[in-house]
Structures are given as structure tokens and as C-alpha cells.
Design an enzyme around this catalytic site. Structure first.
Site, PDB file in Angstrom:
ATOM      1  N   LYS A 204      23.791  36.634  49.224  1.00 46.95           N
ATOM      2  CA  LYS A 204      23.788  36.241  50.635  1.00 46.95           C
ATOM      3  C   LYS A 204      22.576  35.386  50.989  1.00 46.95           C
ATOM      4  O   LYS A 204      21.531  35.440  50.331  1.00 46.95           O
ATOM      5  CB  LYS A 204      23.908  37.473  51.526  1.00 46.95           C
ATOM      6  CG  LYS A 204      25.336  38.023  51.437  1.00 46.95           C
ATOM      7  CD  LYS A 204      25.714  38.993  52.510  1.00 46.95           C
ATOM      8  CE  LYS A 204      27.200  39.353  52.331  1.00 46.95           C
ATOM      9  NZ  LYS A 204      27.624  40.475  53.141  1.00 46.95           N
ATOM     10  N   ARG A 238      29.136  46.162  47.013  1.00 45.51           N
ATOM     11  CA  ARG A 238      30.069  45.033  46.828  1.00 45.51           C
ATOM     12  C   ARG A 238      29.292  43.887  46.193  1.00 45.51           C
ATOM     13  O   ARG A 238      28.311  43.416  46.750  1.00 45.51           O
ATOM     14  CB  ARG A 238      30.630  44.649  48.195  1.00 45.51           C
ATOM     15  CG  ARG A 238      31.689  43.566  48.148  1.00 45.51           C
ATOM     16  CD  ARG A 238      32.242  43.264  49.533  1.00 45.51           C
ATOM     17  NE  ARG A 238      33.285  42.266  49.473  1.00 45.51           N
ATOM     18  CZ  ARG A 238      33.065  40.961  49.464  1.00 45.51           C
ATOM     19  NH1 ARG A 238      31.835  40.483  49.532  1.00 45.51           N
ATOM     20  NH2 ARG A 238      34.081  40.097  49.407  1.00 45.51           N
TER      21      ARG A 238
HETATM   22  C1  9MG Z   1      34.453  40.253  52.697  1.00 47.50           C
HETATM   23  N1  9MG Z   1      33.031  40.528  52.715  1.00 47.50           N
HETATM   24  C2  9MG Z   1      32.012  39.642  52.561  1.00 47.50           C
HETATM   25  N2  9MG Z   1      30.822  40.258  52.660  1.00 47.50           N
HETATM   26  C3  9MG Z   1      31.115  41.568  52.892  1.00 47.50           C
HETATM   27  C4  9MG Z   1      30.326  42.712  53.101  1.00 47.50           C
HETATM   28  O1  9MG Z   1      28.992  42.661  53.130  1.00 47.50           O
HETATM   29  N3  9MG Z   1      30.934  43.883  53.305  1.00 47.50           N
HETATM   30  C5  9MG Z   1      32.297  43.967  53.308  1.00 47.50           C
HETATM   31  N4  9MG Z   1      32.853  45.169  53.523  1.00 47.50           N
HETATM   32  N5  9MG Z   1      33.101  42.907  53.120  1.00 47.50           N
HETATM   33  C6  9MG Z   1      32.495  41.746  52.924  1.00 47.50           C
END
Ligand code: 9MG
Length: 261
Positions: A204, A238
Site C-alpha cells: 500500500k 491479506r
Molecule cells: C480488496 N481489498 C484491498 N485492500 C483490502 C484490505 O485492506 N482489506 C480487505 N478486506 N480487502 C481489501
């Protein structure tokens, strides 16, 4: 949770058939690296991203989910906000709905309840198109946790099992740098809200801002944050970088479990 974006820019030539093969191979590789969940998404949620028509999103994700489900029994989540895509994805083999809108689009909550899928409720201020323009909070921790617990109450009222709901503070989604850092500092507060905590930091832009790294050089920063998140109670990370994340959080987990004491 390994990230599988099925958008035209995600795989080399964008051709539907080679994209399908490449996506399924990527899912298999992430499973082999230790992912427990594959998160399949056909619409970018990056800052500034435009929405994708429903038919296009369905055409991107359904064949991929069917192929992954046919090849393995790994859990599949569908990263979508559209009720029709949730339903088609679950019919194709997904068992979790990962919705960055936390089921706020019309019909999404009732559809998720009818599907009896697991649900990840994520906080987002604004929408991807404009969310990074002017993020503002009086008290980001209180506002994000209040939002998540209210959405959970609404989900339970709509018939979704309380224990099928995970929370996500939505790092990078309508948050400035200081909001992201405060939320990360206070993750234990979110972990104590009574739902498994999912955290997504992989690649990010706030990592890039702190470390001055382009997107392809943010893995180590993300691993540091993944370790911090697990240390403070996150249950699902994730990530694009499954193997490295497994090792990083495996070590944190060993310390937390008291192995060797
Ligand atoms: C789809 N997506 C992109 N970034 C995300 C994040 O931080 N959390 C979740 N649940 N989905 C995300």
C-alpha cells in the site's frame, strides 16, 4: 489470505483464456506457499479506480473461482460489493464475501445473509474514486470501530451468523498517513471487538510514503506491519507475498504460542 486480482492489467496479455490459466496457476502457487484463503477480485479498489460493469466483473471472476474450486479445496473469498457477483461467486465455489463497502450497497446484506457465506466487513470513508481526497476523522479509532460494530449488529439483525463475521479497519481506504499509523498502533483495540481481525497492508502507498519505495519495493515494509498486526491479534493477513508473510507471521506466532518456554 493471498490476493488474486483478475483485472486486465494483472496478467501479462489480458487475453481471457491465458488470464484464466495464469490466475489458476497463481492461486495454486499461493496455496503451495501456505495461503489458507484465496481472495479473488475482478474490480480494482485502488484509490481513483473506476467501477466495473457487473457483466464484466462476473466474466472475470466466475471462471477463475470455478477453476480454483475444481482443482483444490482451498477457501475462496470474493472481493466484491455487488450482490449479483457475491451470489455467482458463491455458486461457483467461494465461501467468503470480502466487501470493502461492508455490505452497504442496496441488497448486499440480505444477499450475503441468504448465501450463508462468511463475511469480511471493512471500513472505508468515501469510495475508491474519491476516498483519498480529504480523509477526515475526529477520533479515527472510535469512528472505525463504531462503524464496524454497527455494521455487525445490522448483519446479525439481517440473519448473518455473528461468528461468520470478520472485521477489517480498511488501511488505505479513506485514511491519511497518520490515520493508518494510528489504526496500526491501536490494532489490539480492534482485535478485542469480538470478531476475527483481517489486516491488509500489502504494497500500500502509505508504506511507500514512509519508506520512499515504489510499489514493487514495499514487501519488507509490509512484512514488518504483518508481524506487528499478528502480534496485536490479527488473525488474517491479506497479502500479495504469501511465502514471505507465512514465514514472518510464523515466527511471531511461535513466540505468541510460547513455543520453547
Ligand atoms: C480488496 N481489498 C484491498 N485492500 C483490502 C484490505 O485492506 N482489506 C480487505 N478486506 N480487502 C481489501
Amino acid at each position: 489470505m493471498g490476493i488474486l486480482n483478475v483485472t486486465p492489467d494483472s496478467f501479462s496479455d489480458g487475453n481471457r483464456y491465458s488470464t484464466l490459466d495464469a490466475a489458476v496457476a497463481r492461486a495454486a502457487a499461493m496455496a503451495a506457499e501456505g495461503a489458507a484463503i484465496i481472495d479473488v477480485g475482478g474490480e480494482s479498489t485502488r484509490p481513483g479506480a473506476a467501477s466495473v460493469p457487473e457483466a464484466e466483473e462476473l466474466a472475470r471472476v466466475v471462471p477463475v473461482i470455478e477453476a480454483i474450486a475444481a482443482a483444490s479445496d482451498i477457501a475462496i473469498s470474493i472481493d466484491t460489493s455487488k450482490p449479483s457477483v457475491m451470489a455467482a461467486a458463491v455458486s461457483a465455489g467461494a465461501c467468503i464475501v470480502n466487501d470493502v463497502y461492508a455490505l452497504r450497497l442496496p441488497g448486499a446484506m440480505s444477499r450475503a445473509a441468504a448465501l450463508e457465506a462468511g463475511v469480511c466487513l471493512m471500513h472505508m470513508q468515501g469510495e475508491p474514486r474519491n476516498m483519498q481526497e480529504h480523509p477526515h476523522y475526529q477520533d479515527v479509532v472510535a469512528e472505525v470501530s463504531g462503524f464496524l460494530t454497527q455494521r455487525r449488529d445490522a448483519c446479525v439483525e439481517a440473519g448473518i451468523a455473528r461468528d461468520a463475521i470478520a472485521f477489517d479497519p480498511g488501511l488505505g481506504f479513506g485514511k491519511g498517513l497518520s490515520h493508518n499509523l494510528t489504526l496500526l498502533h491501536e490494532l489490539a483495540h480492534f482485535a478485542a471487538l469480538g470478531a476475527p481481525l483481517l489486516v491488509g497492508v500489502s504494497r500500500k502507498s502509505f508504506i511507500g510514503r514512509i519508506l520512499r519505495r515504489p510499489v514493487e519495493e514495499r514487501m519488507y515494509g509490509g512484512l514488518g506491519l504483518a508481524a506487528l498486526a499478528v502480534m496485536h491479534g490479527a488473525r488474517i493477513i491479506r497479502t500479495h507475498d504469501v511465502a514471505a508473510t507465512r514465514d514472518a507471521i510464523g515466527m511471531v506466532d511461535a513466540v505468541l504460542q510460547g513455543i520453547g518456554h
